[in-house]
Motif scaffolding. Sequence first.
Motif, short mmCIF file in Angstrom:
data_model
loop_
_atom_site.label_atom_id
_atom_site.label_comp_id
_atom_site.label_asym_id
_atom_site.label_seq_id
_atom_site.Cartn_x
_atom_site.Cartn_y
_atom_site.Cartn_z
N ALA A 31 -22.57 -38.46 35.06
CA ALA A 31 -23.05 -38.94 33.76
C ALA A 31 -23.79 -40.26 33.92
O ALA A 31 -23.39 -41.11 34.72
CB ALA A 31 -21.88 -39.09 32.80
N ASN B 258 -25.47 -34.66 27.84
CA ASN B 258 -24.97 -34.14 29.11
C ASN B 258 -25.66 -32.88 29.60
O ASN B 258 -25.42 -32.44 30.73
CB ASN B 258 -23.46 -33.86 29.00
CG ASN B 258 -22.66 -35.11 28.73
OD1 ASN B 258 -23.01 -36.18 29.19
ND2 ASN B 258 -21.59 -34.97 27.97
N ARG C 114 -27.59 -30.81 34.15
CA ARG C 114 -26.28 -31.19 33.62
C ARG C 114 -25.85 -32.51 34.26
O ARG C 114 -25.87 -32.64 35.49
CB ARG C 114 -25.24 -30.10 33.90
CG ARG C 114 -25.57 -28.77 33.23
CD ARG C 114 -24.62 -27.68 33.66
NE ARG C 114 -25.04 -26.39 33.14
CZ ARG C 114 -24.58 -25.84 32.02
NH1 ARG C 114 -23.68 -26.50 31.29
NH2 ARG C 114 -25.02 -24.66 31.60
N GLU D 281 -22.62 -34.89 33.99
CA GLU D 281 -21.28 -35.10 33.46
C GLU D 281 -20.44 -35.86 34.48
O GLU D 281 -20.69 -35.79 35.69
CB GLU D 281 -20.61 -33.77 33.14
CG GLU D 281 -21.33 -32.94 32.09
CD GLU D 281 -20.67 -31.60 31.84
OE1 GLU D 281 -19.52 -31.43 32.29
OE2 GLU D 281 -21.31 -30.74 31.22
#
Length: 279
Positions: A143, A179, A198, A200
Amino acid sequence: MSIRWGVVGVGRAGKARVEALHADPRSTVVGGWRGSPEKLGLRAFHSFEELLQHVDAVAICSPDPYHSTQVHAALSAYRHVVCEFPLAGSAGEASSLFALSVARDRVLHVEHIELLTPAAAWIREFGVGKTLAGGTIRFSGGARKNVITPAHANIARFHRIIDGIGVPEDVAVQRCTPNHLAVRLQYPDDVSVGLDCRMEEGLKRHLEMVLEFQEGIVRQEGGEIYLDGSKVDLPESPGLFKTDQLSATAAILDGVESYISMEQVLEGLSLADLVMGAA
């Protein structure tokens, strides 16, 4: 001649920049502002304005939303600038910063080290004159905080795509959250390329890219390239930040063109604008 540099934002990216500056024989690091410059043995300035008084150029390694304002301040003070991507929150804003760099006769170099990898160079060369039939790009990573938009957080992927197969004609956004960004990129002759990113907490950084050409299928897995299933021999990867820094120094001292042009920087940001406009 040696360029006196100040580093803004001495965190992870700032540390990599400081190391690249130390490896550049024509650069001297004077100090830094924000982050932890003292941990790297650098002078810690009390303000951006104070730093600007002691340097010829600045490296902007701060969180993304601050880039544009800090670049504008540095150029306005007649300092050369190296900025981590993204340069700004829109192509229009970035175009204004490039115009200011021209007006002040100063170099504005935007780092895009993903274009310096051997894999990117091979795909760039292979794609010339080839006919695209489709493709998919999947990226995962940890993230990221302090980003402008999900599209700007993935500007590196946009530049890899544009560098390898050109600018898409249109986009269809399937998902756009902090995300997860999923997009279909539309190319001529009803060809589309899927992009799924993605970011995260805890996800390992990984890139998989499959580009289908009529002349062969190219797959990148991490830093490796396969053509029709056979692994391609690539040269050893250079020090990416060092290579980027040497390019910036050559632009400042020798007038040499950077490996990434203003037009390329604006193409990537224009694609981010298009994605967010469609989200």
